[in-house]
Write a protein that holds these residues in place. Structure first.
Motif, PDB file in Angstrom:
ATOM      1  N   CYS A   1       0.848  -1.229   0.022  1.00 21.11           N
ATOM      2  CA  CYS A   1      -0.185  -0.067   0.178  1.00 21.11           C
ATOM      3  C   CYS A   1       0.920   1.189  -0.065  1.00 21.11           C
ATOM      4  O   CYS A   1       0.464   2.423  -0.354  1.00 21.11           O
ATOM      5  CB  CYS A   1      -0.960  -0.055   1.153  1.00 21.11           C
ATOM      6  N   ARG A   2       2.099   1.175   0.307  1.00 18.85           N
ATOM      7  CA  ARG A   2       2.992   2.415   0.461  1.00 18.85           C
ATOM      8  C   ARG A   2       4.282   1.959  -0.306  1.00 18.85           C
ATOM      9  O   ARG A   2       5.257   1.096   0.076  1.00 18.85           O
ATOM     10  CB  ARG A   2       3.443   2.954   1.674  1.00 18.85           C
ATOM     11  N   LEU A   3       4.702   2.853  -1.184  1.00 21.03           N
ATOM     12  CA  LEU A   3       6.070   2.619  -1.851  1.00 21.03           C
ATOM     13  C   LEU A   3       6.776   3.856  -2.027  1.00 21.03           C
ATOM     14  O   LEU A   3       6.284   5.078  -2.240  1.00 21.03           O
ATOM     15  CB  LEU A   3       5.762   2.182  -3.279  1.00 21.03           C
ATOM     16  N   ASN A   4       7.964   3.830  -1.516  1.00 18.91           N
ATOM     17  CA  ASN A   4       8.942   4.870  -1.471  1.00 18.91           C
ATOM     18  C   ASN A   4      10.021   4.559  -2.597  1.00 18.91           C
ATOM     19  O   ASN A   4      10.817   3.753  -2.047  1.00 18.91           O
ATOM     20  CB  ASN A   4       9.372   5.580  -0.073  1.00 18.91           C
TER      21      ASN A   4
ATOM     22  N   GLN B   1      -1.091   5.660 -12.484  1.00 19.82           N
ATOM     23  CA  GLN B   1      -2.117   6.477 -12.467  1.00 19.82           C
ATOM     24  C   GLN B   1      -3.332   6.101 -11.528  1.00 19.82           C
ATOM     25  O   GLN B   1      -3.996   6.668 -11.348  1.00 19.82           O
ATOM     26  CB  GLN B   1      -2.827   6.518 -14.010  1.00 19.82           C
ATOM     27  N   HIS B   2      -3.415   4.673 -11.320  1.00 19.47           N
ATOM     28  CA  HIS B   2      -4.124   4.394 -10.350  1.00 19.47           C
ATOM     29  C   HIS B   2      -4.085   4.561  -9.008  1.00 19.47           C
ATOM     30  O   HIS B   2      -4.843   4.326  -7.876  1.00 19.47           O
ATOM     31  CB  HIS B   2      -4.365   2.582 -10.503  1.00 19.47           C
ATOM     32  N   VAL B   3      -2.988   5.225  -8.731  1.00 18.13           N
ATOM     33  CA  VAL B   3      -2.283   5.302  -7.444  1.00 18.13           C
ATOM     34  C   VAL B   3      -3.007   6.828  -6.384  1.00 18.13           C
ATOM     35  O   VAL B   3      -3.003   7.726  -7.312  1.00 18.13           O
ATOM     36  CB  VAL B   3      -0.943   5.368  -7.134  1.00 18.13           C
ATOM     37  N   PRO B   4      -3.748   6.736  -5.931  1.00 14.40           N
ATOM     38  CA  PRO B   4      -4.481   8.183  -5.013  1.00 14.40           C
ATOM     39  C   PRO B   4      -3.652   9.044  -4.699  1.00 14.40           C
ATOM     40  O   PRO B   4      -3.676  10.223  -4.884  1.00 14.40           O
ATOM     41  CB  PRO B   4      -5.266   7.429  -4.249  1.00 14.40           C
ATOM     42  N   SER B   5      -2.455   8.799  -4.131  1.00 15.34           N
ATOM     43  CA  SER B   5      -1.522   9.910  -3.655  1.00 15.34           C
ATOM     44  C   SER B   5      -0.068   9.584  -4.425  1.00 15.34           C
ATOM     45  O   SER B   5       0.670   8.694  -4.140  1.00 15.34           O
ATOM     46  CB  SER B   5      -1.302   9.457  -1.955  1.00 15.34           C
ATOM     47  N   LEU B   6       0.406  10.425  -5.294  1.00 10.47           N
ATOM     48  CA  LEU B   6       1.497  10.376  -5.504  1.00 10.47           C
ATOM     49  C   LEU B   6       2.097  11.712  -5.452  1.00 10.47           C
ATOM     50  O   LEU B   6       1.628  12.948  -5.607  1.00 10.47           O
ATOM     51  CB  LEU B   6       1.228  10.653  -7.226  1.00 10.47           C
TER      52      LEU B   6
END
Length: 124
Positions: A62-65, A112-117
């Motif tokens: 759910c989170r990727l940095n 593009q599907h990721v809500p928080s970019l």
């Protein structure tokens, strides 16, 4: 990576610059690998030039940095399969990668599907 991705309860993974042997060029996340991973932080993978995420890898991520991976000119196509990904932060990457992931870039469809970019400054 082959051993790590089979750990059934691994929820957080922080990969830093010295995590792999000097001659490692490709980072691969295999199908069905990292079944419980929720947070992935990749920092300073200077020797890695390509990252591959196979369909079915990291289904709970759910989170990727991703920061300071200068050799990467593109993001893996497999990111589009990470349907639970809610936050993606990309900072300090090369200009080519930043160009490709802009809304009008050829790789934007992958994220593009990721809500928080959060796309930070590129480097040379």
């Amino acid at each position: 990576m082959g051993i790590l991705e089979k750990l059934p309860n691994l929820t957080t993974l922080n990969l830093k610059n010295q995590a792999f042997k000097e001659n490692t060029k490709i980072l691969v996340f295999s199908k069905e690998g990292f079944p419980s991973l929720q947070y992935l932080f990749v920092n300073g993978m200077f020797g890695i030039t390509k990252w591959r995420v196979e369909e079915g890898a990291m289904p709970r991520l759910c989170r990727l940095n991703v920061v300071f991976c200068f050799g990467w000119t593109t993001l893996p196509d497999g990111l589009r399969y990470l349907t639970n990904l809610r936050e993606l932060t990309i900072i300090g990457m090369c200009r080519e990668l930043h160009r490709r992931i802009q809304e009008d870039g050829e790789d934007f469809y992958k994220i593009q599907h990721v809500p928080s970019l959060v796309i930070g400054e590129s480097l040379q």
